[in-house]
Design an enzyme around this catalytic site. Structure first.
Site, PDB file in Angstrom:
ATOM      1  N   TYR A  29       0.849  -1.188   0.000  1.00 17.34           N
ATOM      2  CA  TYR A  29       0.000   0.000   0.000  1.00 17.34           C
ATOM      3  C   TYR A  29       0.891   1.248   0.000  1.00 17.34           C
ATOM      4  O   TYR A  29       2.117   1.156   0.009  1.00 17.34           O
ATOM      5  CB  TYR A  29      -0.923   0.001   1.218  1.00 17.34           C
ATOM      6  N   ARG A  72      -3.769 -17.467   7.072  1.00 18.30           N
ATOM      7  CA  ARG A  72      -4.082 -18.906   7.110  1.00 18.30           C
ATOM      8  C   ARG A  72      -3.615 -19.556   8.394  1.00 18.30           C
ATOM      9  O   ARG A  72      -3.109 -20.686   8.390  1.00 18.30           O
ATOM     10  CB  ARG A  72      -3.468 -19.634   5.913  1.00 18.30           C
ATOM     11  N   ARG A 100     -10.890 -13.552   7.477  1.00 24.89           N
ATOM     12  CA  ARG A 100     -12.003 -14.065   6.673  1.00 24.89           C
ATOM     13  C   ARG A 100     -12.837 -15.127   7.387  1.00 24.89           C
ATOM     14  O   ARG A 100     -14.024 -15.273   7.104  1.00 24.89           O
ATOM     15  CB  ARG A 100     -11.465 -14.601   5.345  1.00 24.89           C
ATOM     16  N   CYS A 137     -14.402 -20.901   6.522  1.00 26.15           N
ATOM     17  CA  CYS A 137     -13.970 -20.116   5.364  1.00 26.15           C
ATOM     18  C   CYS A 137     -13.224 -21.059   4.433  1.00 26.15           C
ATOM     19  O   CYS A 137     -12.390 -21.856   4.878  1.00 26.15           O
ATOM     20  CB  CYS A 137     -13.040 -18.992   5.810  1.00 26.15           C
ATOM     21  N   CYS A 141     -19.675 -12.722   2.213  1.00 30.89           N
ATOM     22  CA  CYS A 141     -19.090 -14.057   2.290  1.00 30.89           C
ATOM     23  C   CYS A 141     -19.835 -15.033   1.393  1.00 30.89           C
ATOM     24  O   CYS A 141     -21.062 -15.125   1.436  1.00 30.89           O
ATOM     25  CB  CYS A 141     -19.123 -14.560   3.735  1.00 30.89           C
ATOM     26  N   GLU A 146     -32.517 -37.076  -2.846  1.00 27.68           N
ATOM     27  CA  GLU A 146     -31.197 -37.177  -3.476  1.00 27.68           C
ATOM     28  C   GLU A 146     -31.069 -38.541  -4.149  1.00 27.68           C
ATOM     29  O   GLU A 146     -31.238 -39.580  -3.502  1.00 27.68           O
ATOM     30  CB  GLU A 146     -30.101 -36.978  -2.426  1.00 27.68           C
ATOM     31  N   LYS A 170      -7.850 -29.312  -0.797  1.00 28.62           N
ATOM     32  CA  LYS A 170      -9.152 -28.685  -0.549  1.00 28.62           C
ATOM     33  C   LYS A 170      -9.822 -29.179   0.730  1.00 28.62           C
ATOM     34  O   LYS A 170     -11.031 -29.402   0.778  1.00 28.62           O
ATOM     35  CB  LYS A 170     -10.065 -28.883  -1.752  1.00 28.62           C
TER      36      LYS A 170
END
Length: 684
Positions: free
Chosen positions: A197, A334, A356, A379, A410, A460, A478
């Site tokens: 920044y 993280r 987040r 998240c 979100c 389903e 993931k």
């Protein structure tokens, strides 16, 4: 509570301000108390978010960064005295939670300002440039230490700030800090020698090439940040805490070029040797805390880690820099709370910063304290809702204006920062609602319907809930997506929602006259015009277990195709990407932090990428492709994966009492699915 987490819940001090625990909500644009990219005012939505977090066992809360010179309308933050009075009236509510509040003040963005196509048009057209100046003076907004290219656009360059403008800004920090102190705020944080920044741009050699008192030597490059804290301390007293948002290492190779984890490179910004010196220098100037991560906008994935970045990616560097200062040090990026607790227990860290995760679940810390981690809505590091500023070849920030003005929403929580639009309203006429499809869209619809007082029933056709999200969450990296899938399945159990597995509905008329929600997803597009197309493996089939060989051509370089190629490479296979557009992931909604990581990772690891190429033929041992100029070339391979998109596949059209949700209505990303499902459930 897990005993390993206990160090997070011990008191500590920043200057003379004592905090009840070491959990820190770090700032996110959009959670501002004085408005975001709008006329400054006391922002009720930002205040609601901050208060909700404070109520849930957080020690220090920092609202979104507040420019002392507002990019929109050119306002100085200290001029609207009413909003400080409104803040003062609100502060007792905040303090009643036991949390402390530091307001983050920023000098602005400089060359990192996210220029859009509209802004390019305003700047490059002399008439529009003059007319728009009162509400968006891009020449002033983008000004930086020295003339440099904008991170997002070649059409809106950054000029050199004048010394008079620097002094004006230093004075603005002082004035704002005084007003915030008078309003009862516990401290301020200066944003920042951080993330490339404006203030950081003055410290970085590759941006700052000035030859006056604000450039050249180490002391001159850090002078701007030093003058700010000195002015605040002189006006507010030495006991009023001033934190600094600080990037330990820039992780930058050059303009628009970051350095990936583990990469050998030459640092053009702040390296660790300079950071060791700078941290102590800034402490001695008067800063009371360093709130740390890494990176610049050129290496954005360090400050906004996508799911591909390693967990705790900044922690080691932050622990190292703590050795060179006596003031508290916070790490963010993280962070695993348990790993952060270990670092605090070992004296390697003072506070743990999270951002987040609070958008996904404002009560997640309370759930940890109560020993309910399985109830935390996770998240998934997608940036789809909170920060979907995207960029690809020849295109500046390709983001909807509503998203630019509405950051910090979100993807997985439709309510966050959208409480006026998305809120649970109890029904006065409970109904049985049949939902065909048990993917994320179907489950979100059922969840909201149940909370409203309806009785949803999910049909389903397979033997498990999840739909295509099972494939979407399958890659090795993931885990957060698999956590979200587990959270949804648990919600179905906790809410007592009826789920009928192995129950294929072919005709919605058989479900009666009541409301029916169709959430049957999409079908993959098939390249039937390509000879040999039947030899290709469809992307979802690969993700759910269909084996492939060693050398794999991935046809389609959008996000899904690139993530598959990334997974193949992580497995030690040899992917090759074929994409018809002129860049990878040339699509809206994918944050530059995510897309730039993958593009740069493929370049670093020499994954072959063929842009502006189309598939001509698939054979058992190769594919033939056609280049933009019409020439053809072959790529030897063992397997071919098709990732060229999907088409909606509803089993019934939208009609009276029939609602479509998710990809069967319109193919999109997870945000579209969840928000659309929420809104549909609120209509019934």
């Amino acid at each position: 509570m897990d005993e390993r987490l206990q160090p997070l819940f011990t008191p500590w001090k920043i200057g003379n301000v004592e905090l009840k625990n070491r959990i820190v909500l770090t700032s996110m644009g959009g959670t501002d108390l004085f408005g975001w990219m709008e006329k400054n005012h006391f922002d009720e939505a930002g205040a609601r978010f901050i208060l909700e977090v404070a109520k849930n066992n957080v020690g220090l809360v920092l609202p979104g960064c507040q420019p002392v010179y507002n990019p929109m309308f050119g306002q100085w933050l200290y001029k609207n005295k009413k909003m400080y009075r409104d803040l003062a009236a609100w502060m007792p509510k905040l303090h009643a939670t036991g949390a402390k509040l530091f307001v983050q003040l920023t000098a602005g963005f400089g060359r990192s300002f996210t220029v859009s196509k509209l802004m390019e048009d305003l700047y490059t057209n002399p008439v529009l440039r003059r007319v728009s100046k009162p509400f968006m003076d891009l020449d002033r907004i983008c000004a930086t230490a020295s003339p440099t290219p904008n991170r997002w656009s070649d059409k809106v360059p950054s000029r050199e700030m004048t010394v008079e403008e620097i002094h004006e800004m230093v004075d603005a920090f002082r004035r704002c800090a005084v007003l915030l102190q008078e309003a009862g705020v516990d401290g301020v944080e200066i944003h920042a020698v951080h993330e490339g920044y404006l203030l950081d741009q003055f410290t970085l050699p590759y941006v700052n090439r000035r030859n006056d008192e604000y450039g050249g030597s180490f002391e001159n490059r850090y002078r701007f940040a030093v003058e700010i804290v000195q002015a605040i301390k002189q006006a507010c007293g030495k006991d009023f805490p001033v934190s600094l948002r600080y990037s330990v290492v820039s992780k930058t190779k050059g303009f628009r070029e970051g350095a990936l984890p583990g990469e050998e490179y030459t640092e053009v910004g702040r390296d660790m040797a300079e950071s060791e010196r700078a941290a102590k220098y800034l402490q001695d100037a008067g800063y009371d805390m360093l709130n740390c991560d890494n990176g610049t906008y050129d290496a954005w994935y360090w400050a906004h880690p996508p799911i591909y970045m390693p967990e705790n990616c900044n922690l080691e560097d932050v622990e190292h820099i703590k050795q060179f200062v006596d003031i508290p040090v916070v790490a963010a990026g993280r962070l695993d709370p348990r790993v952060a607790a270990d670092a605090i227990a070992a004296g390697k860290l003072d506070g743990a910063g999270f951002a987040r995760q609070f958008l996904a679940d404002q009560a997640w810390v309370t759930k940890l304290v109560e020993g309910r981690p399985e109830d935390i809505r996770p998240c998934i590091l997608c940036h789809n809702g909170c920060f979907n500023m995207c960029h690809y070849k020849g295109v500046p920030n390709d983001q909807e204006l509503t998203d630019s003005l509405g950051l910090s929403r979100c993807a997985v929580n439709a309510e966050t920062m959208q409480w006026k639009k998305h809120r649970i309203v109890k029904t006065s006429a409970p109904k049985t609602v049949h939902i065909v499809g048990g993917g994320i869209g179907g489950m979100e619809t059922a969840r909201v319907l149940k909370l409203r007082g309806h009785e949803p029933v999910i049909h389903e056709r397979s033997g498990e809930l999840g739909g295509t999200f099972i494939a979407a969450s399958a890659e090795s990296y993931k885990g957060k997506l698999r956590d979200l899938l587990a959270w949804y399945r648990r919600q179905m159990d906790e809410l007592g929602i009826e789920v009928r597995l192995n129950d294929e509905v072919r005709d919605v008329a058989a479900l009666g006259a009541g409301p029916v929600v169709v959430a049957t997803g999409a079908r993959p597009k098939v390249m039937r015009s390509v000879p040999g197309h039947e030899l290709m493996v469809e992307a979802c089939d690969y993700l759910t277990g269909t084996p492939v060989g060693d050398c794999v051509v991935v046809v389609g370089g959008g996000l899904t195709g690139c993530e598959i190629a990334y997974e193949l490479a992580l497995q030690g296979k040899h992917p090759v990407i074929v994409e018809m557009k002129d860049d990878l992931i040339a699509q809206t909604g994918v944050c530059l932090a995510n897309s730039s990581y993958l593009r740069e990772w493929f370049a670093l690891h020499e994954v072959p990428v063929h842009l502006e190429a189309t598939l001509a033929e698939v054979r058992s041992d190769a594919v033939a492709c056609r280049a933009k100029d019409g020439s053809t070339f072959e790529i030897p391979c063992d397997s071919v994966i098709s990732s060229v998109g999907y088409s909606p596949a509803p089993i019934a059209p939208k009609g009276k009492n029939v609602y479509l949700v998710g990809d069967c209505k319109e193919v999109g990303n997870l945000r579209n699915v969840i928000w659309g499902a929420y809104e549909t459930a609120m209509k019934i």
